[in-house]
Every structure is written in C-alpha cells, then in structure tokens.
Design a protein around this motif. Structure first.
Motif, PDB file in Angstrom:
ATOM      1  N   TRP A 141       0.117   4.999  -0.606  1.00 42.18           N
ATOM      2  CA  TRP A 141      -1.347   4.905  -0.652  1.00 42.18           C
ATOM      3  C   TRP A 141      -1.995   6.265  -0.406  1.00 42.18           C
ATOM      4  O   TRP A 141      -3.074   6.554  -0.907  1.00 42.18           O
ATOM      5  N   ASP A 145      -5.857  -2.080   3.009  1.00 43.50           N
ATOM      6  CA  ASP A 145      -4.782  -2.317   2.039  1.00 43.50           C
ATOM      7  C   ASP A 145      -5.084  -3.624   1.295  1.00 43.50           C
ATOM      8  O   ASP A 145      -6.017  -4.349   1.653  1.00 43.50           O
ATOM      9  N   LEU A 184      -5.833   0.752   6.586  1.00 42.07           N
ATOM     10  CA  LEU A 184      -4.933   1.867   6.282  1.00 42.07           C
ATOM     11  C   LEU A 184      -5.375   3.130   6.993  1.00 42.07           C
ATOM     12  O   LEU A 184      -4.568   3.965   7.380  1.00 42.07           O
ATOM     13  N   GLU A 243      -9.256   1.948  -2.769  1.00 41.82           N
ATOM     14  CA  GLU A 243      -8.791   0.589  -2.448  1.00 41.82           C
ATOM     15  C   GLU A 243      -8.433  -0.164  -3.724  1.00 41.82           C
ATOM     16  O   GLU A 243      -7.432  -0.870  -3.794  1.00 41.82           O
ATOM     17  N   ASN A 272      -5.158   0.954  -5.178  1.00 44.80           N
ATOM     18  CA  ASN A 272      -4.057   0.383  -4.384  1.00 44.80           C
ATOM     19  C   ASN A 272      -3.840  -1.079  -4.719  1.00 44.80           C
ATOM     20  O   ASN A 272      -2.722  -1.564  -4.814  1.00 44.80           O
TER      21      ASN A 272
END
Ligand SMILES: Nc1ncnc2c1ncn2[C@@H]1O[C@H](COP(=O)(O)OP(=O)(O)OP(=O)(O)O)[C@@H](O)[C@H]1O
Length: 671
Positions: free
Chosen positions: A71, A170, A176, A208, A211
């Motif tokens: 990430w 996450d 995160l 985000e 991800n």
C-alpha cells in the motif's frame, strides 16, 4: 496571532469545561477541544510545555515500512501527485503509519531547515501523546480528516504550523496511516487551507480506491454515485461483490452509507457479508445481469435513494469465478472445487467441509453415504459428486428405494431375463443396477430397502456383479455407489432393521449435510433459489428486507425443498417486482407435517385468494395430519409426486406417511 500566554490560557479554559459540552458535536472546533482535553487529561501534557517530536531510528521506520508493504507504493504515487500541487507554496507532504511515525516524506528536510527544526522530517513521530494536538496525531486518534490550523495546536511552539491530514483505511476498514500536507508559516486565515484540504482528501480517496481495486481485483466491483457522467471515474461508494451477489468488500463511504440499511448484513463489518438484495430494491437478477454485461445501471437502495452505478469486471486470471470458484473456509484441502460442487457452496463452514471432502471422493474408489434431514439436498449433492468425477459422461441412475413397490423392487434393480415373467414383461429387462454400469448408482432412501433385498445388494457391492432374475450367469458391473438416507442408518442397524455389513459397505465415506436452520449462508441460498425460480418464470422479482427477515426466522423443517416451495408460493402470490411479507406462505412449526404449501402448478392469476386460503389451511399446525395428507393427495388425483411437492416433502416421506396413517390410494384399492 495569539501570544503563547493567551494560547495557554485558552487551552486550559477549554480543558476545564465539562466534557459533555462537545461530546456529540461533530464540528472541527469540538474535535480540537476533545483533543486538547485528551492531551491534558489522558496523556498528561502541560499546554505550557513544549512538543517533543521524536525522530525514530532508521530501523524502526524500516520495520514500519516493511509492515506497510504494497500500500505504501500506491500511497507514495498519490503523495507525489499531491505534492506537485503544493510544493511551490511552502508545504511538505508526509505519509505516516498508524502510530503517527513519518514513513515517507516529500519536501525540504535539510538539517537546520525550518521544517526539520520544528519536527517535519522523515521518521518524526507526531503521535498526540508526544506532540499534543496536531494534524497527524489528532487525525489518527479521531480517524477523521482535519485541518489543524495554527492555534488549534496544543503546544505554543507548534502554533505556527498548519497541517491538513486525512486518514487512510485499508479495504477492510482498518487504519493504514495518514496522508498529511503541512506548512510552517501559514497565513492566519483558516480559509487559506481550503484548497489544500480538498486536495489532501481527493488524493487520500484515490490511494484508498487504488488499494481497494487491487485487493478485489478478482471480484466484480460496483461503483455507485450521483452523477452518471462521472460515475466511471468518480463513484463514491465501492462494493466488491462475488458471483452470488454477496458483498465481500466495501470502501469507507459504502460502509458509512449502507451499513444501517436493515438488510445490509448484521455483523460489525456490514454491509460486508450481506447480500445485494438486502441493500438494493432493484431485483438482484437484473443487477447481476448488469454486472455481467458491465453496463451502467440505475439502482435504488431500500431507503429510497437512487444511484447510478458502473461496473468493473474481475481483472485477475482467476475470474470469472463461475468456472473456477474456490470455496472460502475449506479446511484441510483448501483447493478449488470442481464447478458442479462449487455451485452448491456458500459461506457455511460445515457445507464447505462437506464439499471439500466430496471433491476428493468424486473419483475415489469408495462408496459414499449421504446423510441429512429431508430436503437438505442429498440427491443434488449426489449428482454434483457424479458430475465432478471421471464418470460424469456416463449414466447417473437414481433409485428411490422407498417408492418402488416392494413387489417390483427386485426386478427393477436387478432386471430379469426373457421368459422369467409372462405377459407384457416377458421380453426381459435390464435392471437399474446394470444401467448404471460405468457410471453412478444413486440409492436414495436406502434405509427403506427391505431386508431381503439388502442381502442381494450386498452381493452386488461385494462382488461387483449382478444376477438378473432368471439368469444363470452374473453380469459384471463397474459402479460408483452413492446412497442417501434421512434416517440414521446406525440406529436402524441397532434396531436390526438394516444389515450392519451393508451399512459398512455403503458408508465407505459418510457426508452429512447440515439442516437449513444451521446454515450460515441462508441469504445466499435464498437468492440463489429466487434467481433460479425467476429465471424459470422469466420474471425479475426482489425480496423486501422484511420478507427476508421473516424467512430467516423460520424453522424450515423441510429444509431447502421447503424454502424453494415457499419462494415459488411467494412468486405466485406476488404481482409486482417485490415480494413482501404478505406474499409469503404461513410459517410451519417444527415437526408439523406440512411444509409451506405450494400449489403443484402456480395458480392462475384469477385464483390467488382461494389458493392462499388453502395454503393457510394446509399449514395450520392444529389441522389433522391424516386429513391434510389425504386432502393433498385428493387435490392432485393421487399423484404422489405432485402432493409431495405441494407439501414440501419427498415422495418417500409421503409414501411412508400414507402407510403410517393408513391412507391407501384408490388406484391400489382396485388391484
Ligand atoms: N445447494 C443448494 N442450493 C439451492 N437449492 C438446493 C441445493 N441443494 C438442494 N436444493 C434444492 O432443495 C430441494 C431438495 O433437494 P434434494 O431432493 O436433493 O434433497 P434430499 O435431501 O435428497 O431430499 P429427501 O431426503 O427428501 O429425498 C430441491 O428443490 C433442490 O433444488
């Protein structure tokens, strides 16, 4: 600009105010006030003191970066883009871990620079515990974006700073870290930070989303928003959905917006785990069709809000999943299931275990015994087992040991040679066992097989050959034998009604199906059956949340068969696009003869009142079981299959009950 003394007095005044004053206030002022109180009361910081900005060791930062993994690369790309917008305006950009430690940094960090002197540097720890109220520490503590502008800071030596920070979550909702943009000598006016605030939130959202799309690259992604023209690139809500319409992932906005819908799932992770049908009023078959065709769509949620939606198809090689679906939670084996078995899978751990074992047994040289209450899907599993093995192209011969009249069962099973009987049967017949040669012989309701026949069957199994009636030489057969019974065969053995040696022959491996009331994937099963029934009728009908909740509360003594009948009944009663509670059949009580009654054929539109009335009468718990069964048989002119369908029972059970209750078909009385 506030002097240090004024600032300290102001902080002390707010800290001394009663805590409840800002408790429920969501404004940024209240957020800052809560942080000041936290710093003073929980962390024991003195507003007259100084911020202690620790710079963590390179090892500690590396450890955090390693933990962050992939990430961070995505976040770095977003941070670079963000920084390009603000670099010339005297800002630095930082990325922190969930503890507030700066794991990535863009901007001036030269030793002795203004930024470094105040603590804006790689490795700096901006946790509230040490630094007091600040953009990063307070954003992490409150898990909300904020601008901590100048004298919002706790310590006087940080009130020259202006920090705008957004938390990064996450795809499963876990924190995160944070993305931050800070300036050392920001103008007094708070409004000067508005554009920066928008940019930080915009890029935080992009990180985000990237991800999320990466984490669910093998799933369908449903993107929802208000503006049709922008939906492909700027949908606000993201849902990752599996092939059955179960939500397996939701971004932050989708969690916040959808979790309170009644049907969106019950766990802390809602709407993850819920089904699309609990969220959208739009019928799920229609939704799934749009998903598969990747078309834009308009949907409405159960609370009446309309959305436009766009769809992203699975991008990884494992998709589409219909062909290679892997069942979650498969213990021990964990490997992909063959498609026929995968189609029976849901999110139920017991079922997953059964299917994983079935996959291994499909080609194993072992007879399989399937146990489970009536209607739990024993025959469906037997077929899937057959279709999953190398015998799939050969015959699957199903024999219902309870429904063939005792006088015929031997000849039906083993066949007979020409001349064994006189009349129409004189030409000879190949028995069912022989017809299954090379394929699968499915012996349903094996517990009902007469004892004498059990002995003959045992020989077939032991020696792999069958002796037709009248024949003097046996015929070799190559069979996979799968048998099933809703009775506990061990009990029948103990009662002397089933041969122990046959029990051990048949039960090389025993698979026990869970009853519907114990399955965790009830929603998924409802949707699957509803979709199948809708497809058969060419209709698109959804189930409203109240009806869904009503079904979920029922005891389901007739299991999956009863559920299917209940859905057929509801579809018959429902004129519109949505099944409500009023369309459902009355609930059955555990142990009552009748499952939700269902007309064998859907009643014509002109007759619903009568049919519904009948349904209620049949399902009434106080009605006489004999009268109910008799009435059902009469209604279907003694067609046992049709009566069984109406009552949600298997034929064997109806035959058994007829015997027990002394009901004899007029057809049999004539003979
Ligand atoms: N995994 C499943 N998903 C959806 N429906 C299912 C599933 N398994 C079975 N069904 C449905 O449930 C009904 C009963 O299935 P099946 O005849 O296999 O049950 P059974 O256990 O053999 O019943 P019985 O003991 O009464 O013979 C059928 O309508 C079938 O379509």
């Amino acid at each position: 600009m506030a002097t240090a003394r004024h600032h300290i007095e102001r902080v002390l005044r707010v800290v001394a105010e009663p805590a409840h004053a800002q408790a429920a206030d969501a404004s940024e002022n209240a957020l800052i006030a809560r942080s000041w109180r936290r710093c003073a009361q929980r962390h024991g910081l003195d507003p007259g003191g100084s911020a202690v900005i620790q710079v963590e060791s390179a090892g500690r930062v590396r450890e955090s970066r390693d933990r962050g993994g992939g990430w961070l690369r995505t976040a770095r790309a977003g941070m670079e883009k963000l920084f390009a917008h603000v670099a010339d305006l005297g800002y630095v950009a930082m990325l922190t871990d969930p503890d507030g430690i700066t794991v990535d940094y863009l901007g001036d960090s030269a030793p002795g620079s203004l930024f470094r002197r105040i603590g804006l540097a790689p490795g700096a720890n901006w946790s509230e515990r040490f630094a007091g109220t600040n953009g990063i520490g307070t954003c992490i503590a409150d898990r909300r974006p904020l601008t901590c502008h100048r004298d919002d800071h706790f310590f006087p030596d940080t009130i020259g700073l202006s920090c705008t920070t957004t938390p990064l979550f996450d795809p499963h909702g876990g924190l995160l870290g944070a993305l931050d943009v800070s300036a050392v000598m920001a103008p007094d006016a708070r409004e000067s930070q508005h554009m920066v605030r928008h940019l930080v939130q915009l890029y935080g959202g992009m990180i985000e989303e990237a991800n999320f799309l990466q984490a669910f690259a093998d799933r369908w992604i449903l993107r929802l928003g208000a503006a049709p023209a922008l939906i492909e690139v700027a949908g606000e809500l993201l849902l990752a959905v599996d092939d059955d319409g179960v939500v397996v992932g939701a971004n932050r906005q989708a969690r916040a917006r959808l979790r309170t819908l009644a049907g969106a799932g019950t766990g802390a992770d809602a709407p993850v785990g819920g089904h699309l049908s609990g969220i959208f009023r739009t019928p799920v078959p229609l939704l799934m069709a749009h998903l598969r065709n990747r078309e834009q769509l308009r949907v409405s949620t159960w609370d009446g809000e309309d959305w436009c939606g766009a769809v992203l198809a699975p991008r990884l090689a494992t998709a589409p999943r219909a062909a290679t679906r892997v069942v979650a939670e498969v213990p021990a084996c964990g490997s992909a299931l063959p498609e026929p078995l995968a189609l029976l899978a849901g999110d139920d751990a017991h079922m997953a275990r059964v299917l994983a074992q079935a996959a291994r047994l499909a080609d194993a040289p072992l007879p399989v015994l399937v146990q489970g209450e009536t209607g739990t899907g024993k025959e469906v599993l037997a077929r899937a087992l057959h279709d999953s093995g190398r015998r799939a192209q050969a015959a699957f011969v199903a024999v219902n040991c309870a429904s063939i009249p005792e006088s015929l069962i031997e000849s039906e099973l083993f066949g007979y040679t020409a001349g064994t009987f006189t009349g129409a049967r004189s030409r000879g017949m190949t028995g069912l066992v022989q017809r299954a040669d090379g394929g699968t012989l499915f012996l349903d309701e094996i517990g009902d097989m007469p004892l004498a026949l059990q002995t003959r069957l045992l020989r077939v199994l032991a020696e792999g050959e069958v002796l037709p009636l009248g024949a003097d030489r046996p015929v070799r057969v190559d069979l996979k034998v799968v048998s099933a019974s809703h009775r506990d065969l061990r009990e029948l053995v103990a009662e002397g009604r089933f041969r122990e040696d046959l029990y051990f022959r048949l039960g090389g491996a025993t698979l026990t199906l869970p009853p519907l009331r114990a399955r965790r994937d009830f929603d998924r099963l409802v949707e699957r059956q509803l979709a199948q029934e809708c497809a058969a009728l060419g209709r698109e009908v959804a189930l409203d949340p109240a009806a869904r909740a009503d079904l979920a509360r029922r005891p389901w003594p007739g299991n999956l068969r009863e559920l299917r009948n209940a859905l057929r009944f509801a579809l018959t009663m429902c004129d519109g696009a949505c099944i409500g509670v009023a369309d459902l059949p009355p609930s059955t009580e555990a142990g009552v003869l009748s499952a939700p009654s269902m007309p064998a054929e859907p009643p014509r539109a002109a007759q619903p009142a009568v049919q519904a009335g009948e349904a209620a009468a049949v399902a009434r718990p106080d009605a006489d079981p004999r009268a109910r069964l008799h009435a059902a048989l009469c209604r279907h002119r003694w067609n046992v299959s049709a009566a069984a369908r109406e009552l949600g029972l298997c034929r064997a059970t109806v035959y058994r009950r007829m015997q027990r209750l002394g009901i004899v078909s007029p057809i049999d009385q004539v003979h």
